[in-house]
Design a protein around this motif. Sequence first.
Motif, PDB file in Angstrom:
ATOM      1  N   ILE A 168       0.798  -1.035   0.019  1.00 30.04           N
ATOM      2  CA  ILE A 168      -0.152  -0.064  -0.146  1.00 30.04           C
ATOM      3  C   ILE A 168       0.951   1.241   0.001  1.00 30.04           C
ATOM      4  O   ILE A 168       0.674   2.362  -0.865  1.00 30.04           O
ATOM      5  CB  ILE A 168      -1.042  -0.031   1.213  1.00 30.04           C
ATOM      6  N   VAL A 169       1.956   1.306   0.841  1.00 25.75           N
ATOM      7  CA  VAL A 169       2.579   2.457   0.979  1.00 25.75           C
ATOM      8  C   VAL A 169       3.603   2.784   0.174  1.00 25.75           C
ATOM      9  O   VAL A 169       4.019   3.870  -0.399  1.00 25.75           O
ATOM     10  CB  VAL A 169       3.183   2.453   2.586  1.00 25.75           C
ATOM     11  N   SER A 170       4.644   1.623  -0.130  1.00 22.36           N
ATOM     12  CA  SER A 170       5.837   1.747  -1.039  1.00 22.36           C
ATOM     13  C   SER A 170       5.384   1.584  -2.492  1.00 22.36           C
ATOM     14  O   SER A 170       5.753   2.314  -3.466  1.00 22.36           O
ATOM     15  CB  SER A 170       6.709   0.826  -0.289  1.00 22.36           C
ATOM     16  N   CYS A 171       4.619   0.470  -2.639  1.00 22.35           N
ATOM     17  CA  CYS A 171       4.281   0.114  -4.195  1.00 22.35           C
ATOM     18  C   CYS A 171       3.062   0.987  -4.616  1.00 22.35           C
ATOM     19  O   CYS A 171       2.966   0.928  -5.842  1.00 22.35           O
ATOM     20  CB  CYS A 171       4.094  -1.527  -4.333  1.00 22.35           C
ATOM     21  N   GLY A 172       2.432   1.134  -3.681  1.00 20.58           N
ATOM     22  CA  GLY A 172       1.199   1.938  -4.114  1.00 20.58           C
ATOM     23  C   GLY A 172       1.156   3.016  -5.351  1.00 20.58           C
ATOM     24  O   GLY A 172       0.527   3.063  -6.144  1.00 20.58           O
ATOM     25  N   PRO A 173       2.295   3.985  -5.061  1.00 18.86           N
ATOM     26  CA  PRO A 173       2.495   4.926  -5.803  1.00 18.86           C
ATOM     27  C   PRO A 173       2.792   4.687  -7.405  1.00 18.86           C
ATOM     28  O   PRO A 173       2.099   5.151  -8.228  1.00 18.86           O
ATOM     29  CB  PRO A 173       3.804   5.655  -5.257  1.00 18.86           C
ATOM     30  N   ALA A 174       3.277   3.431  -7.670  1.00 16.10           N
ATOM     31  CA  ALA A 174       3.616   2.795  -8.831  1.00 16.10           C
ATOM     32  C   ALA A 174       2.271   2.155  -9.315  1.00 16.10           C
ATOM     33  O   ALA A 174       1.918   2.362 -10.551  1.00 16.10           O
ATOM     34  CB  ALA A 174       4.778   1.937  -8.851  1.00 16.10           C
ATOM     35  N   PHE A 175       1.629   1.446  -8.413  1.00 10.53           N
ATOM     36  CA  PHE A 175       0.267   0.702  -8.926  1.00 10.53           C
ATOM     37  C   PHE A 175      -0.703   1.924  -9.447  1.00 10.53           C
ATOM     38  O   PHE A 175      -1.099   1.767 -10.890  1.00 10.53           O
ATOM     39  CB  PHE A 175      -0.105  -0.241  -7.746  1.00 10.53           C
ATOM     40  N   PHE A 176      -1.052   2.917  -8.839  1.00 10.20           N
ATOM     41  CA  PHE A 176      -2.093   3.772  -8.964  1.00 10.20           C
ATOM     42  C   PHE A 176      -1.423   4.747 -10.055  1.00 10.20           C
ATOM     43  O   PHE A 176      -2.401   5.599 -10.880  1.00 10.20           O
ATOM     44  CB  PHE A 176      -2.366   4.397  -7.918  1.00 10.20           C
ATOM     45  N   SER A 177      -0.132   5.048 -10.202  1.00 14.10           N
ATOM     46  CA  SER A 177       0.494   5.827 -11.340  1.00 14.10           C
ATOM     47  C   SER A 177       0.059   5.055 -12.910  1.00 14.10           C
ATOM     48  O   SER A 177      -0.146   5.645 -13.617  1.00 14.10           O
ATOM     49  CB  SER A 177       1.939   6.245 -11.230  1.00 14.10           C
ATOM     50  N   TYR A 178       0.284   3.918 -12.738  1.00 11.34           N
ATOM     51  CA  TYR A 178       0.028   3.240 -13.803  1.00 11.34           C
ATOM     52  C   TYR A 178      -1.425   3.064 -14.188  1.00 11.34           C
ATOM     53  O   TYR A 178      -1.856   3.196 -15.230  1.00 11.34           O
ATOM     54  CB  TYR A 178       0.509   1.507 -13.606  1.00 11.34           C
ATOM     55  N   LEU A 179      -2.524   2.793 -13.183  1.00  7.94           N
ATOM     56  CA  LEU A 179      -3.692   2.914 -13.508  1.00  7.94           C
ATOM     57  C   LEU A 179      -4.313   4.490 -13.850  1.00  7.94           C
ATOM     58  O   LEU A 179      -4.964   4.429 -15.047  1.00  7.94           O
ATOM     59  CB  LEU A 179      -4.549   2.744 -12.118  1.00  7.94           C
ATOM     60  N   LEU A 180      -3.687   5.725 -13.510  1.00 11.70           N
ATOM     61  CA  LEU A 180      -3.959   6.560 -13.854  1.00 11.70           C
ATOM     62  C   LEU A 180      -3.359   6.852 -15.328  1.00 11.70           C
ATOM     63  O   LEU A 180      -4.075   7.529 -16.041  1.00 11.70           O
ATOM     64  CB  LEU A 180      -3.081   7.698 -12.892  1.00 11.70           C
ATOM     65  N   GLN A 181      -2.335   6.260 -15.579  1.00 10.81           N
ATOM     66  CA  GLN A 181      -1.756   6.374 -17.018  1.00 10.81           C
ATOM     67  C   GLN A 181      -2.735   5.719 -18.065  1.00 10.81           C
ATOM     68  O   GLN A 181      -3.121   6.186 -19.032  1.00 10.81           O
ATOM     69  CB  GLN A 181      -0.272   6.010 -17.106  1.00 10.81           C
ATOM     70  N   ARG A 182      -3.184   4.677 -17.491  1.00 11.02           N
ATOM     71  CA  ARG A 182      -4.141   4.098 -18.430  1.00 11.02           C
ATOM     72  C   ARG A 182      -5.365   4.701 -18.607  1.00 11.02           C
ATOM     73  O   ARG A 182      -6.220   4.799 -19.630  1.00 11.02           O
ATOM     74  CB  ARG A 182      -4.552   2.598 -17.795  1.00 11.02           C
TER      75      ARG A 182
END
Length: 272
Positions: A168-182
Amino acid sequence: MKIGIIGTGNMGKILIEAFIEAGAVPPENMTITNRTLKKAYSIQSLYENIVVKETAEEVAKDADIIFLSVKPLDIHPLLMRIDHLLTKDKCVISITSPVSVKQLQSLVSCQVARIIPSITNRALSGVTLMTFGENLSAEYRDYLTEICGKISKPITISENVTRVASDIVSCGPAFFSYLLQRFIDGAVSETEITKEQATALASEMIVGMGKLLEKDLFTLPTLQEKVCVKGGVTGEGIKVLENELGDVFHHLIQKTHEKFDEDLCEVKKQFH
């Protein structure tokens, strides 16, 4: 107190920059090193009072608190090299999730903790995850909580939720930036909006959403309720997300935990 950071890759560099820019640690109280010394000297060029040492041993000797910002499988051999310098009045901190505080305690005689940072700490925000060793003094607990509190919201976690908390804390920014990019890619593909404009709008939207949550104006469920008018456009979009996302986040957590278990096995071999 003097802070040492061994490893100035992505997360090590983020910690250095955040601590200094938040005023948590003066540059002259920080000693750093890296396998490729050029990276450490590059940071020194930005903060000239930082001390660069050529070896991890020199950092361990000079610092009171030593952050190990290296890969999980590099921690055991590193500690074996510097253990003779880790007196009981010092503190070693791992920033990686597969190495537990108990494993650190089994190998060194000094005090230990684990602090898992996030890229969001670079903006002096987000969370740092903290797990303290049984032998950590109250003085060190208070100090670490204080300096991490200047770059983030420090949250103490137990060993059994380390991986999911890190997701949630460390990987979350990568996961949600990927979703935002999509999300942006879909908007550009299906309409006449430019990628630049869609990116600017989406970026401002996510920043604004964060501020709403930060100020406790809305919770995640109430935020959806306020935007999602019955029978409206947003509701139709939510239906698509409900139908197509399915169990994607369940699968994501399962996969990160599978990899985590593999890492744990490799680390365990070293410590046993």
